[in-house]
Design a protein around this motif. Structure first.
Motif, PDB file in Angstrom:
ATOM      1  N   GLY A  45    -139.593 -88.250 -19.389  1.00  0.00           N
ATOM      2  CA  GLY A  45    -138.178 -88.385 -19.056  1.00  0.00           C
ATOM      3  C   GLY A  45    -137.796 -87.899 -17.682  1.00  0.00           C
ATOM      4  N   ASN A  46    -138.777 -87.447 -16.885  1.00  0.00           N
ATOM      5  CA  ASN A  46    -138.489 -87.039 -15.512  1.00  0.00           C
ATOM      6  C   ASN A  46    -138.258 -88.271 -14.644  1.00  0.00           C
ATOM      7  OD1 ASN A  46    -139.148 -84.170 -16.039  1.00  0.00           O
ATOM      8  ND2 ASN A  46    -141.222 -84.972 -16.292  1.00  0.00           N
ATOM      9  N   VAL A  47    -137.350 -88.163 -13.694  1.00  0.00           N
ATOM     10  CA  VAL A  47    -136.991 -89.297 -12.838  1.00  0.00           C
ATOM     11  C   VAL A  47    -136.976 -88.844 -11.383  1.00  0.00           C
ATOM     12  CG1 VAL A  47    -135.212 -91.017 -12.295  1.00  0.00           C
ATOM     13  CG2 VAL A  47    -135.614 -90.352 -14.673  1.00  0.00           C
ATOM     14  N   VAL A  48    -137.503 -89.694 -10.507  1.00  0.00           N
ATOM     15  CA  VAL A  48    -137.481 -89.424  -9.067  1.00  0.00           C
ATOM     16  C   VAL A  48    -136.984 -90.668  -8.348  1.00  0.00           C
ATOM     17  CG1 VAL A  48    -138.829 -88.794  -7.033  1.00  0.00           C
ATOM     18  CG2 VAL A  48    -139.418 -87.822  -9.261  1.00  0.00           C
ATOM     19  N   GLN A  49    -136.020 -90.496  -7.469  1.00  0.00           N
ATOM     20  CA  GLN A  49    -135.505 -91.580  -6.632  1.00  0.00           C
ATOM     21  C   GLN A  49    -135.720 -91.158  -5.180  1.00  0.00           C
ATOM     22  OE1 GLN A  49    -133.764 -93.723  -4.844  1.00  0.00           O
ATOM     23  NE2 GLN A  49    -134.045 -95.421  -6.212  1.00  0.00           N
ATOM     24  N   VAL A  50    -136.363 -92.018  -4.393  1.00  0.00           N
ATOM     25  CA  VAL A  50    -136.711 -91.691  -3.014  1.00  0.00           C
ATOM     26  C   VAL A  50    -136.288 -92.827  -2.091  1.00  0.00           C
ATOM     27  CG1 VAL A  50    -138.560 -91.109  -1.389  1.00  0.00           C
ATOM     28  CG2 VAL A  50    -138.742 -90.410  -3.795  1.00  0.00           C
ATOM     29  N   THR A  51    -135.638 -92.495  -1.003  1.00  0.00           N
ATOM     30  CA  THR A  51    -135.454 -93.441   0.094  1.00  0.00           C
ATOM     31  C   THR A  51    -136.185 -92.860   1.301  1.00  0.00           C
ATOM     32  OG1 THR A  51    -133.265 -93.943  -0.794  1.00  0.00           O
ATOM     33  CG2 THR A  51    -133.816 -94.863   1.355  1.00  0.00           C
ATOM     34  N   THR A  52    -137.029 -93.681   1.924  1.00  0.00           N
ATOM     35  CA  THR A  52    -137.921 -93.192   2.963  1.00  0.00           C
ATOM     36  C   THR A  52    -137.983 -94.205   4.097  1.00  0.00           C
ATOM     37  OG1 THR A  52    -140.196 -92.440   3.381  1.00  0.00           O
ATOM     38  CG2 THR A  52    -139.914 -94.118   1.691  1.00  0.00           C
ATOM     39  N   SER A 104    -141.681-100.240   7.623  1.00  0.00           N
ATOM     40  CA  SER A 104    -140.502 -99.653   6.990  1.00  0.00           C
ATOM     41  C   SER A 104    -140.549 -98.152   6.797  1.00  0.00           C
ATOM     42  CB  SER A 104    -140.279-100.313   5.616  1.00  0.00           C
ATOM     43  OG  SER A 104    -140.039-101.689   5.755  1.00  0.00           O
ATOM     44  N   SER A 105    -141.714 -97.600   6.502  1.00  0.00           N
ATOM     45  CA  SER A 105    -141.768 -96.180   6.145  1.00  0.00           C
ATOM     46  C   SER A 105    -143.162 -95.635   6.361  1.00  0.00           C
ATOM     47  CB  SER A 105    -141.352 -95.973   4.678  1.00  0.00           C
ATOM     48  OG  SER A 105    -142.335 -96.513   3.797  1.00  0.00           O
ATOM     49  N   GLY A 106    -143.297 -94.324   6.161  1.00  0.00           N
ATOM     50  CA  GLY A 106    -144.602 -93.702   6.276  1.00  0.00           C
ATOM     51  C   GLY A 106    -144.506 -92.246   6.667  1.00  0.00           C
ATOM     52  N   ILE A 107    -145.659 -91.597   6.804  1.00  0.00           N
ATOM     53  CA  ILE A 107    -145.673 -90.167   7.099  1.00  0.00           C
ATOM     54  C   ILE A 107    -145.270 -89.885   8.540  1.00  0.00           C
ATOM     55  CG2 ILE A 107    -147.372 -89.710   5.296  1.00  0.00           C
ATOM     56  CD1 ILE A 107    -149.476 -89.357   7.524  1.00  0.00           C
ATOM     57  N   GLY A 108    -145.089 -90.920   9.345  1.00  0.00           N
ATOM     58  CA  GLY A 108    -144.538 -90.749  10.682  1.00  0.00           C
ATOM     59  C   GLY A 108    -143.031 -90.777  10.698  1.00  0.00           C
ATOM     60  N   GLY A 109    -142.404 -90.774   9.509  1.00  0.00           N
ATOM     61  CA  GLY A 109    -140.948 -90.843   9.414  1.00  0.00           C
ATOM     62  C   GLY A 109    -140.375 -89.740   8.542  1.00  0.00           C
ATOM     63  N   GLY A 110    -139.255 -90.056   7.861  1.00  0.00           N
ATOM     64  CA  GLY A 110    -138.569 -89.057   7.051  1.00  0.00           C
ATOM     65  C   GLY A 110    -138.127 -89.614   5.711  1.00  0.00           C
ATOM     66  N   SER A 111    -137.692 -88.731   4.814  1.00  0.00           N
ATOM     67  CA  SER A 111    -137.368 -89.128   3.443  1.00  0.00           C
ATOM     68  C   SER A 111    -136.311 -88.213   2.843  1.00  0.00           C
ATOM     69  CB  SER A 111    -138.620 -89.061   2.551  1.00  0.00           C
ATOM     70  OG  SER A 111    -139.693 -89.796   3.074  1.00  0.00           O
ATOM     71  N   PHE A 112    -135.586 -88.770   1.871  1.00  0.00           N
ATOM     72  CA  PHE A 112    -134.732 -87.982   0.990  1.00  0.00           C
ATOM     73  C   PHE A 112    -135.197 -88.216  -0.450  1.00  0.00           C
ATOM     74  CE2 PHE A 112    -131.451 -88.568   4.440  1.00  0.00           C
ATOM     75  CZ  PHE A 112    -131.432 -87.236   4.823  1.00  0.00           C
ATOM     76  N   VAL A 113    -135.285 -87.147  -1.214  1.00  0.00           N
ATOM     77  CA  VAL A 113    -135.821 -87.197  -2.578  1.00  0.00           C
ATOM     78  C   VAL A 113    -134.791 -86.611  -3.539  1.00  0.00           C
ATOM     79  CG1 VAL A 113    -137.709 -86.472  -4.096  1.00  0.00           C
ATOM     80  CG2 VAL A 113    -138.157 -86.883  -1.656  1.00  0.00           C
ATOM     81  N   VAL A 114    -134.482 -87.341  -4.608  1.00  0.00           N
ATOM     82  CA  VAL A 114    -133.635 -86.830  -5.689  1.00  0.00           C
ATOM     83  C   VAL A 114    -134.490 -86.785  -6.955  1.00  0.00           C
ATOM     84  CG1 VAL A 114    -131.535 -87.152  -7.044  1.00  0.00           C
ATOM     85  CG2 VAL A 114    -131.562 -87.779  -4.630  1.00  0.00           C
TER      86      VAL A 114
END
Length: 572
Positions: A383-390, A62-72
């Motif tokens: 209270g910091n939040v991170v949402q990632v789809t990778t 599904s994912s990994g450093i051979g791919g890409g990501s978006f980070v909010v």
């Protein structure tokens, strides 16, 4: 499974008496990696990076450093939302006819995926590094420890991984076969232990030397040799393509939905804008009063979806290369005009893209993404939040690997044919360009300005519908994030509405048909993750269709009622 239970048990330990952080991920071992980093004093960003790296090990399809990501990211101190674009890029040698054969004919998507030409310059490590520079607390190398232990010490094959290996046995290269298949050529059975020492060694180098070690030098040479020397569809990637890659901080895409502020990823992702359009086109309807059991509510959702997807397909692309009429698409007058096309009592006869202000002349090209990808959400005690789809795009990406890491097939997210009816399409392939994505990592804020829910999903172009559905579930139907994710889905990117097989929505098919909906029932490759704030504390959620969990900083795991496996769909 014994290893999964053991992984969870490691974290059932006393924790400091303070507000607890939370990790939601598609695999318990990855969630545990994030929790380990939180307990070590790491920030939400640190934990998200560790979770991503662990997912690369245990969910390589599904994912990994051979791919890409978006980070909010949400920073609680500054109350600021930032987004990072780690999407892959096309090599500079690429051109609009990159996926044409020797006779000058476009390849089918199926023929374009395998081999080197579908591989984009990977962006995930650069995205991780940028996020860490902005809001990391622990040393870079520390974030790799859980993933290195899993890769070197071994991990158990889950049913989902086994299913992917079985379905895509003919797609993966010799390197992956040596890791995940028996000497006789059979996929490793559920419960078998896998070790990936080459991946562990690669992670150790990147941990010690930093992300540049992946993009220049011997590692970069190996990647270029792998894609350019592929037996099928060899690429023309260069060392310069890798060395020049950089993740970008993009302006967050934020808009109002009722009393809430919804912030997501802007272009080159189409996810955020399309989710916002679906929601805002529904604002004039009392979705809360209709409720989740109303066929009318789901009909409205389908109508709004097909309008938003039509605009998405026609206008969205990499804003560094094409004119994207973002302001026009989200203009309230334009949204009102599109919403006026929706009738609660009947289905529209056809759907076309609209004409928002600033829109260049274009034609619509339907999406071609396949189910894949993974998602995670992290909140820390501050209270910091991170949402990632990778993602590596489709299952096992291009089928190529390097040092035990799957290489993406992201370039097949471009429209293979660059023009239609005399117009250049927005998502055509160009040198250095980033392909359009459906990924929609999203953070929603309440009227008090505090995070209400963070949610994202996997599953190709269904991601948009999954996120929009989950937000309606939480914000309108007052469901928990867990219940909202678990709801069935009506997916309507065009005139046919697909109702998710095996869910409560199947019973609504006759009522939907009575409203004029053209309905088919089918399983879908869905997978979502979320964290929400409930009465001042973090509550996690994970998709019951997946093997994922939500785990708080003490190691307590959210109880999730699993649903049966969905057959005949690619496993993400």
């Amino acid at each position: 499974m014994k290893q999964l239970v053991a992984a969870l048990a490691l974290f059932l330990l006393p924790a400091p008496a303070l507000a607890q952080g939370m990790v939601s991920a598609a695999d318990p071992r990855a969630a545990a990696a994030g929790v380990e980093i939180l307990r070590a004093g790491g920030s939400a960003t640190d934990a998200a990076i560790a979770t991503m790296l662990a997912l690369n090990v245990v969910e390589p399809q599904s994912s990994g450093i051979g791919g890409g990501s978006f980070v909010v990211q949400y920073d609680a101190k500054s109350k600021r939302t930032t987004t990072i674009d780690g999407r892959e890029t096309a090599p500079m040698a690429a051109d609009p006819r990159w996926f044409y054969d020797a006779e000058g004919k476009p390849l089918s998507r199926r023929d374009a995926v395998p081999g080197g030409r579908s591989v984009g310059v990977p962006g995930t490590l650069r995205a991780m590094a940028l996020a860490h520079r902005k809001s990391g607390k622990l040393p870079w190398a520390r974030l790799f420890d859980p993933a290195i232990r899993l890769a070197r010490g071994g991990f158990e094959v889950t049913p989902r991984l086994n299913n992917s290996l079985t379905q895509f046995a003919g797609h993966v290269d010799a390197g992956l076969r040596a890791i995940f298949f028996t000497a006789g050529g059979a996929p490793l059975a559920v419960g078998s232990t896998v070790r990936n020492p080459e991946q562990a060694a690669l992670f150790e180098r990147v941990a010690r030397l930093g992300p540049d070690s992946f993009y220049v030098g011997a590692q970069a040479q190996k990647l270029v040799a792998t894609v350019n020397g592929a037996a099928r569809n060899p690429s023309k990637m260069t060392l310069g393509d890798l060395a020049a890659y950089d993740a970008k901080e993009r302006p967050p895409l934020c808009g109002k939905y009722r009393v809430y502020t919804v912030c997501s990823m802007g272009p080159p992702s189409s996810g955020g804008v399309t989710v916002l359009m679906i929601l805002q086109q529904l604002e004039r309807f009392d979705m809360g009063k209709l409720g989740k059991n109303s066929p009318t509510a789901w009909h409205l959702f389908a109508e709004s979806s097909r309008l938003a997807y039509a605009d998405r397909d026609q206008y969205l692309g990499d804003p560094d290369y094409v004119q994207v009429p973002l302001k026009g698409l989200l203009d309230r007058r334009y949204i009102a005009g599109r919403s006026a096309l929706i009738d609660a009592t009947k289905t529209m006869a056809s759907v076309e893209a609209g004409q928002p202000a600033g829109a260049p002349p274009r034609v619509r090209v339907a999406p071609s993404e396949v189910p894949g990808t993974t998602d995670l959400a992290v909140a820390d005690a501050a209270g910091n939040v991170v949402q990632v789809t990778t993602t590596v795009e489709g299952p096992f990406g291009s089928g190529l690997s390097m040092d035990g890491v799957v290489l993406n097939n992201e370039l097949t997210d471009f429209d293979i044919v660059p023009e239609k009816q005399g117009y250049l399409v927005a998502n055509r392939l160009e040198p250095g360009k980033r392909p359009r994505s459906s990924m929609a990592p999203t953070i929603v804020y309440g009227p008090d300005g505090k995070v209400r829910v963070a949610v994202g999903a996997a599953g190709g172009s269904t991601i948009i519908a999954q996120v929009a559905k989950a937000l309606i579930g939480v914000l309108d139907w007052k469901l928990s994030a867990q219940d909202a994710i678990g709801l069935g889905l009506v997916y309507a990117p065009g005139m046919t509405a697909t109702v998710e097989k095996g869910t409560e929505l199947e019973a609504m098919v006759p009522a939907l048909q009575a409203l004029g909906e053209r309905v088919q029932v089918a399983p879908m490759g869905l997978k979502a993750n979320a964290i929400e704030r409930v009465r001042g504390r973090w509550v996690g959620a994970a998709d019951p269709r997946s093997e994922g969990v939500a785990m708080d900083q003490r190691g307590a795991v959210t109880v999730i009622r699993r649903v049966g496996a969905q057959p005949n769909r690619p496993s993400e």
